[in-house]
Scaffold this motif. Structure first.
Motif, PDB file in Angstrom:
ATOM      1  N   UNK A   1     -94.805 -30.958 -39.708  1.00 28.67           N
ATOM      2  CA  UNK A   1     -94.417 -29.560 -39.871  1.00 28.67           C
ATOM      3  C   UNK A   1     -93.055 -29.431 -40.523  1.00 28.67           C
ATOM      4  N   UNK A   2     -92.090 -30.168 -39.995  1.00 25.44           N
ATOM      5  CA  UNK A   2     -90.739 -30.089 -40.552  1.00 25.44           C
ATOM      6  C   UNK A   2     -90.738 -30.555 -41.994  1.00 25.44           C
ATOM      7  N   UNK A   3     -91.458 -31.639 -42.264  1.00 28.97           N
ATOM      8  CA  UNK A   3     -91.508 -32.141 -43.637  1.00 28.97           C
ATOM      9  C   UNK A   3     -92.148 -31.119 -44.559  1.00 28.97           C
ATOM     10  N   UNK A   4     -93.226 -30.500 -44.069  1.00 33.23           N
ATOM     11  CA  UNK A   4     -93.946 -29.544 -44.909  1.00 33.23           C
ATOM     12  C   UNK A   4     -93.086 -28.331 -45.230  1.00 33.23           C
ATOM     13  N   UNK A   5     -92.380 -27.836 -44.229  1.00 36.02           N
ATOM     14  CA  UNK A   5     -91.589 -26.619 -44.422  1.00 36.02           C
ATOM     15  C   UNK A   5     -90.310 -26.900 -45.176  1.00 36.02           C
ATOM     16  N   UNK A   6     -89.559 -27.912 -44.719  1.00 41.30           N
ATOM     17  CA  UNK A   6     -88.240 -28.148 -45.287  1.00 41.30           C
ATOM     18  C   UNK A   6     -88.293 -28.962 -46.560  1.00 41.30           C
ATOM     19  N   UNK A   7     -89.235 -29.868 -46.635  1.00 37.69           N
ATOM     20  CA  UNK A   7     -89.267 -30.763 -47.792  1.00 37.69           C
ATOM     21  C   UNK A   7     -90.293 -30.331 -48.837  1.00 37.69           C
ATOM     22  N   UNK A   8     -91.578 -30.304 -48.457  1.00 36.56           N
ATOM     23  CA  UNK A   8     -92.616 -30.010 -49.430  1.00 36.56           C
ATOM     24  C   UNK A   8     -92.460 -28.616 -50.017  1.00 36.56           C
ATOM     25  N   UNK A   9     -92.302 -27.621 -49.150  1.00 38.95           N
ATOM     26  CA  UNK A   9     -92.229 -26.244 -49.624  1.00 38.95           C
ATOM     27  C   UNK A   9     -90.911 -25.938 -50.312  1.00 38.95           C
ATOM     28  N   UNK A  10     -89.827 -26.501 -49.799  1.00 37.87           N
ATOM     29  CA  UNK A  10     -88.513 -26.135 -50.309  1.00 37.87           C
ATOM     30  C   UNK A  10     -87.928 -27.149 -51.280  1.00 37.87           C
ATOM     31  N   UNK A  11     -88.117 -28.415 -51.005  1.00 38.16           N
ATOM     32  CA  UNK A  11     -87.475 -29.432 -51.825  1.00 38.16           C
ATOM     33  C   UNK A  11     -88.391 -29.982 -52.907  1.00 38.16           C
ATOM     34  N   UNK A  12     -89.657 -30.191 -52.570  1.00 42.47           N
ATOM     35  CA  UNK A  12     -90.597 -30.683 -53.552  1.00 42.47           C
ATOM     36  C   UNK A  12     -90.242 -32.043 -54.093  1.00 42.47           C
ATOM     37  N   UNK A  13     -89.637 -32.881 -53.267  1.00 34.20           N
ATOM     38  CA  UNK A  13     -89.217 -34.204 -53.726  1.00 34.20           C
ATOM     39  C   UNK A  13     -89.799 -35.267 -52.820  1.00 34.20           C
TER      40      UNK A  13
ATOM     41  N   UNK B   1     -81.501 -28.202 -54.134  1.00 34.65           N
ATOM     42  CA  UNK B   1     -81.055 -27.220 -55.122  1.00 34.65           C
ATOM     43  C   UNK B   1     -81.998 -27.179 -56.319  1.00 34.65           C
ATOM     44  N   UNK B   2     -82.466 -28.347 -56.735  1.00 37.51           N
ATOM     45  CA  UNK B   2     -83.364 -28.387 -57.895  1.00 37.51           C
ATOM     46  C   UNK B   2     -84.678 -27.696 -57.584  1.00 37.51           C
ATOM     47  N   UNK B   3     -85.259 -28.005 -56.418  1.00 39.26           N
ATOM     48  CA  UNK B   3     -86.539 -27.412 -56.057  1.00 39.26           C
ATOM     49  C   UNK B   3     -86.413 -25.915 -55.835  1.00 39.26           C
ATOM     50  N   UNK B   4     -85.293 -25.505 -55.253  1.00 41.38           N
ATOM     51  CA  UNK B   4     -85.099 -24.079 -55.005  1.00 41.38           C
ATOM     52  C   UNK B   4     -84.934 -23.321 -56.315  1.00 41.38           C
ATOM     53  N   UNK B   5     -84.286 -23.961 -57.284  1.00 41.65           N
ATOM     54  CA  UNK B   5     -84.135 -23.319 -58.598  1.00 41.65           C
ATOM     55  C   UNK B   5     -85.482 -23.175 -59.297  1.00 41.65           C
ATOM     56  N   UNK B   6     -86.358 -24.146 -59.098  1.00 44.93           N
ATOM     57  CA  UNK B   6     -87.671 -24.117 -59.727  1.00 44.93           C
ATOM     58  C   UNK B   6     -88.605 -23.116 -59.055  1.00 44.93           C
ATOM     59  N   UNK B   7     -88.409 -22.910 -57.754  1.00 48.72           N
ATOM     60  CA  UNK B   7     -89.286 -21.989 -57.013  1.00 48.72           C
ATOM     61  C   UNK B   7     -88.467 -21.242 -55.964  1.00 48.72           C
ATOM     62  N   UNK B   8     -87.693 -20.250 -56.363  1.00 46.64           N
ATOM     63  CA  UNK B   8     -86.804 -19.543 -55.434  1.00 46.64           C
ATOM     64  C   UNK B   8     -87.521 -18.879 -54.267  1.00 46.64           C
ATOM     65  N   UNK B   9     -88.763 -18.458 -54.461  1.00 42.53           N
ATOM     66  CA  UNK B   9     -89.479 -17.751 -53.403  1.00 42.53           C
ATOM     67  C   UNK B   9     -89.940 -18.672 -52.272  1.00 42.53           C
ATOM     68  N   UNK B  10     -89.897 -19.986 -52.501  1.00 43.44           N
ATOM     69  CA  UNK B  10     -90.385 -20.915 -51.485  1.00 43.44           C
ATOM     70  C   UNK B  10     -89.575 -20.823 -50.194  1.00 43.44           C
ATOM     71  N   UNK B  11     -88.296 -20.493 -50.310  1.00 35.79           N
ATOM     72  CA  UNK B  11     -87.431 -20.443 -49.139  1.00 35.79           C
ATOM     73  C   UNK B  11     -87.875 -19.366 -48.162  1.00 35.79           C
ATOM     74  N   UNK B  12     -88.600 -18.348 -48.640  1.00 43.08           N
ATOM     75  CA  UNK B  12     -88.990 -17.238 -47.777  1.00 43.08           C
ATOM     76  C   UNK B  12     -90.093 -17.605 -46.795  1.00 43.08           C
TER      77      UNK B  12
END
Length: 228
Positions: free
Chosen positions: A23-35, A165-176
């Motif tokens: 869950x944590x990986x999916x929310x914090x990493x996959x959805x937000x970081x994408x790395x 920062x890179x993933x958030x720039x590519x998909x700003x709405x993911x943080x929501x």
């Protein structure tokens, strides 16, 4: 000078449940970081940070005449969580809290209660096991208290990891999706015990912090290794 014991961080991350780590990986990493690289450091069972945990000095034998103040009711020396809406500022404060303790005035249960107050109330995301795993077991805490051991901390800086920062720039709405931010904090921890013993060490940790709109931030988890 007494030797420092290994950080309990590895024990904490090893006992994460599979569901919690996913869950944590999916929310914090996959959805937000994408790395993919950061997925590894946030979900690794065996990756222990060399600087991310709290260091504890193995106490020297206490003096027969030594006394330890009786802990007060409540959370002792653990500060209440600050009312902040900035993830960087909250992560800085949380790192100071995680790197500080005072066995002279605070019992282990009080320390845990104080730490728990910093956690998000969203049980879907909270990873209490990782945070509480930073606290020594009851036997070690008792030895530390016999030696009047305490630690203070100072934060140098806090930043969002580059992949975040890179993933958030590519998909700003993911943080929501959950408003969870990854923040890396660096600083210094100073440890002291009776008889004039003590030492200092540089520290670094990557925290997961939840900062919802119009709400104060809260702590979610920490990573088993530090993200640049």
């Amino acid at each position: 000078m007494p030797k420092r014991s290994l950080s309990p961080l590895h024990r904490a991350t090893t006992h994460w449940t599979t569901g919690r780590r996913i869950l944590v990986a999916a929310v914090v990493i996959t959805a937000l970081l994408g790395a993919a690289g950061l997925t590894a450091w946030f979900t690794s069972r065996g990756g222990q940070s060399k600087t991310g945990g709290v260091a504890y000095a193995a106490p020297a034998p206490s003096s027969p005449t030594g006394t330890t103040p009786k802990p007060a009711v409540g959370t002792g020396s653990v500060p209440a969580p600050p009312k902040l809406t900035d993830p960087l500022a909250y992560a800085r404060a949380a790192a100071v809290m995680l790197w500080s303790y005072d066995t002279r005035t605070t019992s282990r249960d009080q320390h845990l209660a104080g730490m728990n107050a910093w956690m998000t109330s969203k049980t879907k995301y909270t990873d209490w096991t990782a945070i509480s795993g930073q606290v020594p077991d009851p036997v070690l805490w008792s030895r530390m208290a016999d030696n009047a051991q305490y630690a203070t901390a100072a934060v140098g800086e806090a930043h969002f990891p580059s992949a975040f920062k890179q993933a958030l720039a590519e998909n700003p709405s993911a943080i929501t999706e959950a408003y969870i931010y990854a923040v890396t904090v660096t600083g210094k921890q100073t440890i002291a015990w009776k008889g004039g013993g003590g030492g200092a060490e540089d520290r670094a940790v990557t925290l997961a912090v939840q900062c919802r709109p119009s709400s104060d931030c809260a702590l979610v988890s920490l990573a088993p290794s530090v993200a640049p």
